[in-house]
Design an enzyme around this catalytic site. Structure first.
Site, PDB file in Angstrom:
ATOM      1  N   SER A 257      39.210 -13.241  23.047  1.00 45.14           N
ATOM      2  CA  SER A 257      40.420 -12.838  23.455  1.00 45.14           C
ATOM      3  C   SER A 257      40.173 -11.952  24.821  1.00 45.14           C
ATOM      4  CB  SER A 257      41.056 -12.171  22.334  1.00 45.14           C
ATOM      5  OG  SER A 257      42.770 -11.678  22.604  1.00 45.14           O
ATOM      6  N   ASN A 258      40.784 -11.111  24.944  1.00 47.90           N
ATOM      7  CA  ASN A 258      41.364  -9.837  25.634  1.00 47.90           C
ATOM      8  C   ASN A 258      42.261  -8.655  25.378  1.00 47.90           C
ATOM      9  OD1 ASN A 258      43.542 -10.648  27.128  1.00 47.90           O
ATOM     10  ND2 ASN A 258      42.791 -12.315  27.028  1.00 47.90           N
ATOM     11  N   HIS A 259      42.479  -7.939  26.196  1.00 49.67           N
ATOM     12  CA  HIS A 259      42.989  -6.593  26.429  1.00 49.67           C
ATOM     13  C   HIS A 259      44.942  -6.489  26.349  1.00 49.67           C
ATOM     14  CE1 HIS A 259      39.974  -4.559  24.579  1.00 49.67           C
ATOM     15  NE2 HIS A 259      39.306  -4.355  25.865  1.00 49.67           N
TER      16      HIS A 259
ATOM     17  N   ALA B 265      47.865 -13.504  30.079  1.00 47.91           N
ATOM     18  CA  ALA B 265      46.203 -12.839  30.557  1.00 47.91           C
ATOM     19  C   ALA B 265      45.147 -14.045  29.302  1.00 47.91           C
ATOM     20  CB  ALA B 265      45.605 -11.790  29.841  1.00 47.91           C
TER      21      ALA B 265
END
Ligand code: C5P
Length: 218
Positions: free
Chosen positions: A29-31, A95
């Protein structure tokens, strides 16, 4: 019917990260916090628009008046977006994870004496690009681009490559993830306008002003 300057208009907003499972306990995943997308959905609903917010997992509550559809993977996000068409305008702030594991292990991947496993990744669908070439393409499609280098050059090329009408570029070197403020450049087919640093709600309100002007003119 609800009042407001955007009453009767349909919007799709994507927000947040996607989460791509590797096995039952791990993921890619991402921030992304989702804050900018949620602020845009909120600003649209405040003006009376019909807003579908297709969101990956975030810590945020659904803004009032917004219909939130919660998803986790990129493929779920794409399906949820397509199910909302037709809309007048799509704003893609999510995102989306560019890749997912080629095979999702059904059991927890084990540590072995052979050393670490090799993760084979495959590309996820590009939701923004898919909406742009869809038979029911929205009248206006707005993308976002988080860039760390050559922000303007990369963002202009990205607008054309994806096929979207507007692209909102932000320089993420200053650590915008999870922050309440943002510094963006709005790129359309003719110009690139730098906006001063402001909070994400203000970015949302100004962007929605621009969208309203577009809808009046088209
Ligand atoms: O190529 P990049 O990820 O920088 O593009 C960012 C823009 O494209 C954002 O609007 C994002 O929401 C969208 N995007 C998407 N699906 C992907 C990758 C990016 O909708 N798989």
């Amino acid at each position: 019917a609800r009042g407001g300057s955007l009453a009767g208009r349909r919007f799709l907003v994507t927000a947040g990260p996607t989460v791509e499972p590797l096995d039952p306990v791990r993921f890619l995943s991402n921030h992304s916090s989702g804050k900018q997308g949620y602020a845009i959905a909120e600003a649209l609903a405040f003006r009376g628009a019909d807003v579908a917010l297709v969101s990956g997992p975030t810590a945020l509550a659904a803004p009032s008046g917004v219909r939130r559809i919660q998803v986790s993977t990129a493929r779920e996000m794409l399906a949820a977006c397509e199910a909302e068409l037709p809309v007048d305008v799509a704003v893609c702030t999510a995102a989306v994870s560019d890749w997912r594991a080629k095979v999702q292990a059904t059991g927890k991947i084990k540590k072995t004496s052979e050393g670490p496993p090799t993760l084979e990744l495959i590309e996820n669908p590009d939701i923004l690009a898919a909406l742009c070439r869809h038979a029911q393409r929205p009248k206006l499609v707005v993308g976002f681009a988080a860039e760390t280098d050559d922000v303007l050059v990369n963002a202009k090329a990205k607008r054309i490559r994806k096929g979207c009408d507007w692209l909102v570029a932000n320089d993420v070197r200053q650590g915008v993830f999870g922050a309440d403020r943002n510094t963006v450049t709005l790129i359309d087919g003719t110009e690139a306008v730098n906006w001063p640093e402001m909070d994400k709600r203000s970015v949302a309100n100004l962007l929605v002003d621009r969208i309203e002007e577009f809808l009046i003119a088209h």
